[in-house]
Design a protein around this motif. Sequence first.
Motif, PDB file in Angstrom:
ATOM      1  N   ILE A 287       0.859  -1.180   0.000  1.00  0.00           N
ATOM      2  CA  ILE A 287       0.000   0.000   0.000  1.00  0.00           C
ATOM      3  C   ILE A 287       0.898   1.234   0.000  1.00  0.00           C
ATOM      4  O   ILE A 287       1.705   1.402   0.924  1.00  0.00           O
ATOM      5  CB  ILE A 287      -0.923   0.038   1.232  1.00  0.00           C
ATOM      6  CG1 ILE A 287      -1.668  -1.289   1.393  1.00  0.00           C
ATOM      7  CG2 ILE A 287      -1.874   1.213   1.134  1.00  0.00           C
ATOM      8  CD1 ILE A 287      -2.605  -1.624   0.272  1.00  0.00           C
ATOM      9  N   PRO A 288       0.837   2.103  -0.994  1.00  0.00           N
ATOM     10  CA  PRO A 288       1.688   3.297  -1.010  1.00  0.00           C
ATOM     11  C   PRO A 288       1.543   4.109   0.275  1.00  0.00           C
ATOM     12  O   PRO A 288       0.428   4.355   0.738  1.00  0.00           O
ATOM     13  CB  PRO A 288       1.181   4.074  -2.223  1.00  0.00           C
ATOM     14  CG  PRO A 288       0.591   3.031  -3.119  1.00  0.00           C
ATOM     15  CD  PRO A 288      -0.019   2.014  -2.201  1.00  0.00           C
ATOM     16  N   HIS A 289       2.655   4.494   0.835  1.00  0.00           N
ATOM     17  CA  HIS A 289       2.657   5.213   2.116  1.00  0.00           C
ATOM     18  C   HIS A 289       1.801   6.464   2.060  1.00  0.00           C
ATOM     19  O   HIS A 289       1.157   6.840   3.049  1.00  0.00           O
ATOM     20  CB  HIS A 289       4.108   5.558   2.488  1.00  0.00           C
ATOM     21  CG  HIS A 289       4.225   6.254   3.806  1.00  0.00           C
ATOM     22  ND1 HIS A 289       4.140   7.621   3.945  1.00  0.00           N
ATOM     23  CD2 HIS A 289       4.401   5.749   5.060  1.00  0.00           C
ATOM     24  CE1 HIS A 289       4.285   7.944   5.210  1.00  0.00           C
ATOM     25  NE2 HIS A 289       4.437   6.838   5.916  1.00  0.00           N
ATOM     26  N   GLN A 290       1.752   7.106   0.913  1.00  0.00           N
ATOM     27  CA  GLN A 290       1.021   8.372   0.795  1.00  0.00           C
ATOM     28  C   GLN A 290      -0.485   8.223   1.023  1.00  0.00           C
ATOM     29  O   GLN A 290      -1.167   9.221   1.274  1.00  0.00           O
ATOM     30  CB  GLN A 290       1.258   8.988  -0.594  1.00  0.00           C
ATOM     31  CG  GLN A 290       2.714   9.359  -0.866  1.00  0.00           C
ATOM     32  CD  GLN A 290       3.438   8.235  -1.582  1.00  0.00           C
ATOM     33  OE1 GLN A 290       3.122   7.064  -1.390  1.00  0.00           O
ATOM     34  NE2 GLN A 290       4.416   8.601  -2.412  1.00  0.00           N
ATOM     35  N   ILE A 291      -1.009   7.010   0.899  1.00  0.00           N
ATOM     36  CA  ILE A 291      -2.456   6.864   1.050  1.00  0.00           C
ATOM     37  C   ILE A 291      -2.842   6.041   2.288  1.00  0.00           C
ATOM     38  O   ILE A 291      -3.975   5.586   2.404  1.00  0.00           O
ATOM     39  CB  ILE A 291      -3.088   6.221  -0.210  1.00  0.00           C
ATOM     40  CG1 ILE A 291      -2.550   4.815  -0.427  1.00  0.00           C
ATOM     41  CG2 ILE A 291      -2.871   7.100  -1.419  1.00  0.00           C
ATOM     42  CD1 ILE A 291      -3.314   4.062  -1.501  1.00  0.00           C
TER      43      ILE A 291
END
Length: 597
Positions: A287-291
């Motif tokens: 899961i991309p850290h930004q989201i």
Amino acid sequence: MMTDEKQEIVPFNKVQGIASTNVPAYSNEYDDFISFEGSYLHGIYTGFKWQCVEFARRWLLLRKSCTFKNIGSAADIWQELTYVERITDGEKFPLKTYSNGSLHKPNCDTFLIYPRSEDMSHGHIAIICEVQENFIRVAEENYHFHYWLNNYARQIPMIYRNGLYYIEDYYNVYGWMEIENNHQLKPLDESNINLVLQKYQQSKPIGELKRCFILNKTFDHDYSSVDINNGKEKFLIQSNNKNVFYYQANEDFVVNISNTSNELYRLFMQTVDYIIHNDKFLTFFEIPHQIWFRIRRSWTDEHDFDIIDHMNFKFDGKHFKLYQYKSNQALTIFQSTIAQEKWAQDMNLNYDFTSSFQLHHLFVRQWKRLNIQTTLHILMDNDNPKDLEIILYMKTIMTEAGINSKLCLLSNDLYWKDSIIVDKDGEIIKIVWKLWNWKTIFQDLRDQYRDNKGGEEGWKSMNNERPCISDILLNEQIRIIEPLLKSIINHKAFFSVLYRMFSNHSDILQNECFSSEDSKHISFMNSSMEEQNNDGIEEYFDSHHISQEILSDKNSKNSDEIIVSWMIYSLCSGFSICEHQNHTTNANNAKTYCCII
């Protein structure tokens, strides 16, 4: 079984009221929903949650220490049920019937029986809990779904005319049934359940699934499958244009798959909650850290946008074993809701109920539940024209649910306008349904956006005219169906965490990390991870392989079948059967069959 729309509807599984001091009545929420999940009290089977017969049997158990045999439907009680049995000594107490329009005035603690009708295809049973001069009061399940104001569900007029007593309800009434020698029966002593005879305390049913053949039968249409109800057996028909084969399942099988699915779904939700609040697991789940904050908010706020889930099982003759299996959920649900009804019609089958009705109907209802008032945009990918049939079916569902929807080709029909995404008519995109899986969307995010430490607000698309997939599906201003939280359940590593959390559960197959050379397991995923020194669940991902135990033929009577259980709004609402030719779980080797309920 009519819904009173003027009063608040009680959600499924919630208590509507209490009858006779200690008998709760639970809401079925809708009169045409059948959960097929068995209800047990002190090990004694009372029926399907939360049908009228279930309530009558549970009321009888708690108030009279009695039960009665399995019965086809509530209407059948009038002619087929002749006695009840006391569970402490097995003594039988006869039932006496009084037709509506009887010399005999009804008494308290008797059954009120309704015949089949257009609105009540199985009839109805209620408990007469109070009798006055001009009315009776009843307790029941699966009729109205509002909260009770008192200790009864509703009041029904009763008149005395020409020396006869008539109960004048909205629907016709067969009459009432009284227990002879009722004065001998006492409430169940729940403090001393050891007094209950063992024969009345049943373990949860196993059920039976058989593969059967009809030789030299062909059909005009090549629909996927059909199920029918033939007496007490359920059937599933499939044609290969030479012979017909079908699956025959008894009622216990249906109860078992429903019980197991609903129980495991609750464990699914516990596992998602654990993963989604653990940074290490979000990293492992790619899961991309930004989201991260978005996916956690999705878990909190977007459960209603989770329309449908599914579980895959192998059946070893005793247990349903949760199984990882690659399948096209949208395609399979399309076949399950549409094809079987057409099969039944082509074969001129005399059937009362198909799960295509249940699934399709509940699918529409779940969309209605969302109460979407704006245009919903259905995203299409011109690289996958084979999905068009599925998409058109979904649009039909939305139309039946009263939702205005538009088909949008991703590459042609969506644009940026003043930092807002609009369609070709200039309408702002607010709600989207998509077929893409979240892994594809996350990869698109990595491909299309430059790294920006300022957070999501600082992201800038590399294409200034048209939005890409991640621009749309990770947009703060757009609601997504199915929501971001589904990226956790759909990840292949999810079952590994589930197994570690509930490793003693008999229905969860072993998912371990070890060398793929072990012949008893099949590798699903390679993932290089740094070694961990901490104890506990996180040690599980130290190895390179995430693998799943597979059942050997000698342990599984139905070694070729995958049972796909459909969860709509967190409840098992039907299931399908997929058949594959070998143990390699490859969807290309699967033939899809439809639901049996």
